[in-house]
Structures are given as C-alpha cells and as structure tokens.
Write a protein that holds these residues in place. Structure first.
Motif, PDB file in Angstrom:
ATOM      1  N   GLY A  19       0.832  -1.261  -0.152  1.00  0.00           N
ATOM      2  CA  GLY A  19      -0.002   0.158   0.076  1.00  0.00           C
ATOM      3  C   GLY A  19       0.817   1.169   0.124  1.00  0.00           C
ATOM      4  O   GLY A  19       0.472   2.097  -0.732  1.00  0.00           O
ATOM      5  N   VAL A  20       1.827   1.264   0.731  1.00  0.00           N
ATOM      6  CA  VAL A  20       2.788   2.215   0.950  1.00  0.00           C
ATOM      7  C   VAL A  20       3.261   2.668  -0.557  1.00  0.00           C
ATOM      8  O   VAL A  20       3.631   3.866  -1.115  1.00  0.00           O
ATOM      9  CB  VAL A  20       3.812   2.231   2.126  1.00  0.00           C
ATOM     10  N   GLN A  22       2.503   1.595  -3.553  1.00  0.00           N
ATOM     11  CA  GLN A  22       1.496   2.045  -4.406  1.00  0.00           C
ATOM     12  C   GLN A  22       1.181   3.572  -4.094  1.00  0.00           C
ATOM     13  O   GLN A  22       0.839   4.448  -5.236  1.00  0.00           O
ATOM     14  CB  GLN A  22       0.115   1.525  -4.526  1.00  0.00           C
ATOM     15  N   GLN A  23       1.301   4.205  -2.838  1.00  0.00           N
ATOM     16  CA  GLN A  23       0.956   5.683  -2.560  1.00  0.00           C
ATOM     17  C   GLN A  23       2.226   6.316  -3.159  1.00  0.00           C
ATOM     18  O   GLN A  23       1.893   7.532  -3.765  1.00  0.00           O
ATOM     19  CB  GLN A  23       0.617   5.619  -1.161  1.00  0.00           C
ATOM     20  N   MET A  24       3.295   5.998  -2.915  1.00  0.00           N
ATOM     21  CA  MET A  24       4.437   6.588  -3.284  1.00  0.00           C
ATOM     22  C   MET A  24       4.817   6.627  -4.567  1.00  0.00           C
ATOM     23  O   MET A  24       5.226   7.485  -5.454  1.00  0.00           O
ATOM     24  CB  MET A  24       5.659   5.999  -2.344  1.00  0.00           C
ATOM     25  N   GLY A  26       3.108   4.473  -7.184  1.00  0.00           N
ATOM     26  CA  GLY A  26       1.720   4.434  -8.216  1.00  0.00           C
ATOM     27  C   GLY A  26       1.765   2.681  -8.500  1.00  0.00           C
ATOM     28  O   GLY A  26       2.584   2.019  -8.003  1.00  0.00           O
ATOM     29  N   ARG A  55      -3.595   6.516 -14.056  1.00  0.00           N
ATOM     30  CA  ARG A  55      -3.243   6.576 -12.526  1.00  0.00           C
ATOM     31  C   ARG A  55      -2.874   8.032 -12.270  1.00  0.00           C
ATOM     32  O   ARG A  55      -3.300   8.165 -10.980  1.00  0.00           O
ATOM     33  CB  ARG A  55      -1.816   5.616 -12.125  1.00  0.00           C
ATOM     34  N   ARG A  59      -5.115   9.864  -9.158  1.00  0.00           N
ATOM     35  CA  ARG A  59      -4.256  10.357  -7.989  1.00  0.00           C
ATOM     36  C   ARG A  59      -4.335  11.654  -7.718  1.00  0.00           C
ATOM     37  O   ARG A  59      -4.752  12.068  -6.487  1.00  0.00           O
ATOM     38  CB  ARG A  59      -2.870   9.876  -8.150  1.00  0.00           C
ATOM     39  N   ARG A  66      -8.472  18.175  -1.960  1.00  0.00           N
ATOM     40  CA  ARG A  66      -7.368  18.189  -1.134  1.00  0.00           C
ATOM     41  C   ARG A  66      -6.669  19.581  -1.129  1.00  0.00           C
ATOM     42  O   ARG A  66      -6.630  20.239  -2.423  1.00  0.00           O
ATOM     43  CB  ARG A  66      -6.509  17.197  -1.535  1.00  0.00           C
TER      44      ARG A  66
END
Length: 68
Positions: A19-20, A22-24, A26, A55, A59, A66
């Motif tokens: 998960g980390v 993919q967040q950092m 992609g 993607r 994102r 935000r």
C-alpha cells in the motif's frame, strides 16, 4: 498458535508495504497486466503511457478537494 500469529503479522506487513509503495510510486503496471490477462482476457490492456496517465489522473484529479 504462535506460528500462525507470526504468519498473519508478516502478511499484514506485506499488505502495508504494498500500500505504501502504491501511494508513493503508483500502481504497478505488471500487476495491472496480470489482472487484465486473468480477469479481462477479451480486452486489450492499456499501454504503459496511457496506464501511467490514468493513474496520475486518478491520484491528482480525484475531486476530493485536497489542499496539498
């Protein structure tokens, strides 16, 4: 019992790391290709450039308001 708990903790760590990542970085294009081959064999997958663009849109242009 202890062995099972350790295995579950290790698996949870793998999920968190993915998960980390993919967040950092992609989503992984290789994982996408495997998913498409497995679940949508009748559809042509996106090329890397289109996948990356999709993607990035998901994102950064999600419309969640935000501030950063």
């Amino acid at each position: 019992m202890l062995k099972q708990a350790a295995a579950q903790l290790l698996q949870a760590g793998r999920y968190m790391a993915r998960g980390v990542h993919q967040q950092m970085v992609g989503a992984d294009y290789g994982a996408y290709l495997a998913h498409m081959a497995r679940t949508h064999p009748d559809q042509a997958p996106l090329n890397y450039e289109d996948f990356f663009r999709q993607r990035q849109e998901a994102r950064f242009n999600s419309g969640t308001g935000r501030c950063c």
